[in-house]
Design a protein around this motif. Structure first.
Motif, PDB file in Angstrom:
ATOM      1  N   LEU A 132     -39.782 -11.590 -17.088  1.00  0.00           N
ATOM      2  CA  LEU A 132     -40.500 -10.629 -17.930  1.00  0.00           C
ATOM      3  C   LEU A 132     -40.428  -9.222 -17.330  1.00  0.00           C
ATOM      4  O   LEU A 132     -40.237  -8.234 -18.045  1.00  0.00           O
ATOM      5  N   HIS A 135     -37.029  -7.960 -18.042  1.00  0.00           N
ATOM      6  CA  HIS A 135     -36.580  -8.143 -19.431  1.00  0.00           C
ATOM      7  C   HIS A 135     -35.984  -6.862 -20.015  1.00  0.00           C
ATOM      8  O   HIS A 135     -36.483  -5.763 -19.780  1.00  0.00           O
ATOM      9  N   PHE A 137     -35.862  -4.878 -23.113  1.00  0.00           N
ATOM     10  CA  PHE A 137     -36.634  -4.802 -24.354  1.00  0.00           C
ATOM     11  C   PHE A 137     -35.842  -4.173 -25.503  1.00  0.00           C
ATOM     12  O   PHE A 137     -36.375  -3.983 -26.596  1.00  0.00           O
ATOM     13  N   PRO A 141     -38.302  -1.279 -28.141  1.00  0.00           N
ATOM     14  CA  PRO A 141     -39.037  -1.949 -27.064  1.00  0.00           C
ATOM     15  C   PRO A 141     -40.467  -2.340 -27.438  1.00  0.00           C
ATOM     16  O   PRO A 141     -40.933  -3.409 -27.047  1.00  0.00           O
ATOM     17  N   GLU A 144     -40.374  -5.488 -29.482  1.00  0.00           N
ATOM     18  CA  GLU A 144     -39.969  -6.649 -28.669  1.00  0.00           C
ATOM     19  C   GLU A 144     -41.116  -7.096 -27.738  1.00  0.00           C
ATOM     20  O   GLU A 144     -41.386  -8.297 -27.600  1.00  0.00           O
ATOM     21  N   ALA A 145     -41.803  -6.134 -27.134  1.00  0.00           N
ATOM     22  CA  ALA A 145     -42.928  -6.489 -26.254  1.00  0.00           C
ATOM     23  C   ALA A 145     -44.035  -7.163 -27.064  1.00  0.00           C
ATOM     24  O   ALA A 145     -44.609  -8.175 -26.642  1.00  0.00           O
ATOM     25  N   LEU A 186     -44.695  -4.754 -19.916  1.00  0.00           N
ATOM     26  CA  LEU A 186     -45.128  -4.770 -21.318  1.00  0.00           C
ATOM     27  C   LEU A 186     -45.705  -3.425 -21.751  1.00  0.00           C
ATOM     28  O   LEU A 186     -45.418  -2.941 -22.849  1.00  0.00           O
ATOM     29  N   SER A 187     -46.517  -2.810 -20.879  1.00  0.00           N
ATOM     30  CA  SER A 187     -47.150  -1.545 -21.286  1.00  0.00           C
ATOM     31  C   SER A 187     -46.121  -0.421 -21.353  1.00  0.00           C
ATOM     32  O   SER A 187     -46.215   0.459 -22.205  1.00  0.00           O
ATOM     33  N   ALA A 189     -43.051  -0.825 -22.234  1.00  0.00           N
ATOM     34  CA  ALA A 189     -42.310  -1.054 -23.483  1.00  0.00           C
ATOM     35  C   ALA A 189     -43.146  -0.661 -24.700  1.00  0.00           C
ATOM     36  O   ALA A 189     -42.614  -0.176 -25.698  1.00  0.00           O
ATOM     37  N   MET A 190     -44.456  -0.845 -24.601  1.00  0.00           N
ATOM     38  CA  MET A 190     -45.303  -0.564 -25.771  1.00  0.00           C
ATOM     39  C   MET A 190     -45.859   0.849 -25.776  1.00  0.00           C
ATOM     40  O   MET A 190     -46.607   1.227 -26.691  1.00  0.00           O
ATOM     41  N   VAL A 196     -51.321  -2.876 -25.458  1.00  0.00           N
ATOM     42  CA  VAL A 196     -51.042  -4.256 -25.038  1.00  0.00           C
ATOM     43  C   VAL A 196     -52.343  -5.066 -25.033  1.00  0.00           C
ATOM     44  O   VAL A 196     -52.409  -6.178 -25.572  1.00  0.00           O
TER      45      VAL A 196
END
Ligand code: XIL
Length: 380
Positions: A132, A135, A137, A141, A144-145, A186-187, A189-190, A196
């Protein structure tokens, strides 16, 4: 402090007589109703984390009869120590491995325990699976996240629908260093952590509409934790402003005596008023409280076992008394029943190298004074 002195349950340094009293308390615990039975008389529940192991292994698992004997006597609720984390469940982006948690849940249900889920998102790169963090993205992104996160939460919640009554949806999202939200794969990407965390809770509410949704963290009352507490309060206030469905704050409660002290009572007194002010703000926003991972780090207490156990017990009692003065607190879980398998042994070793003693039972499965202290706190 010499070997003949101990710290009694009120926190005073007393003579060697109290050593015998402490030993008696430990021994007597086995004859009295278990911790959950006592908690239940007050409308509360008590439990522990459980790990997975093969049948009969020397581990903190219900598949170990010696551990199961303790856990089933004292616990009405449970939580997986590691088996529901992404690192355990998600060997790769496409795969889920439910076998270990399935076994834990099956054994817990057979023992009549209700299960909490820990955790749908430990929002901390350090605890993400490597795939992860690495990853790709792609070109969209954020999408995807969001896909990865929502798919994970929906899959877990659907599989265990009706069998997990409370989730630590998000764990440790606030950086204690400055109170900001941690940045993760994740953050990034978002485009921010708030998106998130909000998505995690909204997805959990949809996927597990009957479950209690908890934000879980380890903010504490000691000097140096102000920014962590403030960050958690800001996060909780933001959830309310944005209408994010969060029911409770999980207070991990890995409490600790970090420096030598001649009075546990004085140490307990440092709990108020900052800690009460923090908890008052939390419940003032309408959140319930959960003690999710209670144990006692004993680094500041002396090597002598009777003295140390008495100090651990007195500190535990002071802390739990304060926490249990909040009617918003219903569930209390410790992070393991015995010192034998406690994560503290590896993660919080004592400077003198002696094994830590922060769980209710010792490494030979004997109840310690902290067990009696927990019993007394839950009974009050
Ligand atoms: C710990 C486990 O006890 C260890 O076995 C594991 O190696 C790391 O995680 N806060 C949490 C728990 O929310 O998930 C952590 O559990 C302890 C601190």
């Amino acid at each position: 402090m010499n070997e003949g002195t101990v710290i009694d349950r009120r926190g005073a340094i007393v003579g060697a007589g109290a050593v015998a009293a402490g030993a008696m308390l430990g021994g007597a615990a086995a004859a009295t109703p278990g911790l959950h039975a006592i908690a239940a008389t007050k409308g509360r529940a008590f439990g522990t984390c459980l790990s997975w192991s093969p049948k009969g292994a020397d581990a903190g698992s219900l598949a170990n009869p010696r551990y199961a004997a303790l856990a089933t006597r004292d616990c009405g609720i449970a939580v997986p120590e590691n088996a529901l984390k992404w690192q355990a469940l998600r060997p790769s982006p496409a795969a889920y491995d439910f076998a270990r948690f399935d076994a834990i849940l099956r054994d817990a249900e057979r023992a009549g325990m209700r299960m909490r889920g820990h955790t749908l998102l430990w929002h901390y790169d350090r605890w993400f699976p490597k795939w992860l963090v690495d990853h790709d993205f792609g070109k969209a992104p954020a999408r995807e996240a969001a896909r990865i996160l929502t798919q994970h939460i929906r899959t877990v919640c659907a599989r265990y629908a009706g069998r997990i009554y409370s989730y630590d949806v998000v764990n440790e999202a606030v950086d204690p260093a400055d109170g900001s939200l941690r940045s993760t794969a994740l953050s990034r990407a978002m485009g921010g952590a708030e998106a998130v965390l909000d998505l995690a809770f909204r997805t959990a509410r949809e996927a597990a509409p009957k479950a209690e949704l908890v934000y879980n963290d380890y903010m504490s009352w000691e000097a140096g934790n102000e920014k962590h507490r403030d960050g958690v309060l800001r996060l909780l206030a933001g959830f309310r402003t944005r209408g994010v469905p969060v029911d409770a704050l999980g207070v991990q409660s890995h409490i600790g005596v970090f420096a030598p002290t001649d009075s546990i009572e004085r140490l307990v007194a440092t709990l108020s008023p900052d800690w009460r002010a923090f908890l008052d703000r939390v419940v003032g926003m309408g959140y319930r409280l959960v003690v999710t991972e209670f144990d006692v780090r004993d680094r500041g207490l002396p090597a002598d076992i009777a003295v140390r156990d008495a100090g651990v017990a007195a500190f535990a009692k002071g802390y739990l008394d304060l926490m249990l003065s909040y009617p918003q607190l219903r569930d209390v879980l410790c992070w393991g029943m015995t010192d034998r398998y406690s994560w503290l042994r590896g993660f919080e070793p004592r400077p003198d190298g002696l094994p830590t003693r922060g769980a209710p039972y010792d490494a030979s499965f004997r109840a310690k004074p902290i067990h009696a202290a927990m019993h007394a706190a839950l009974a009050r």
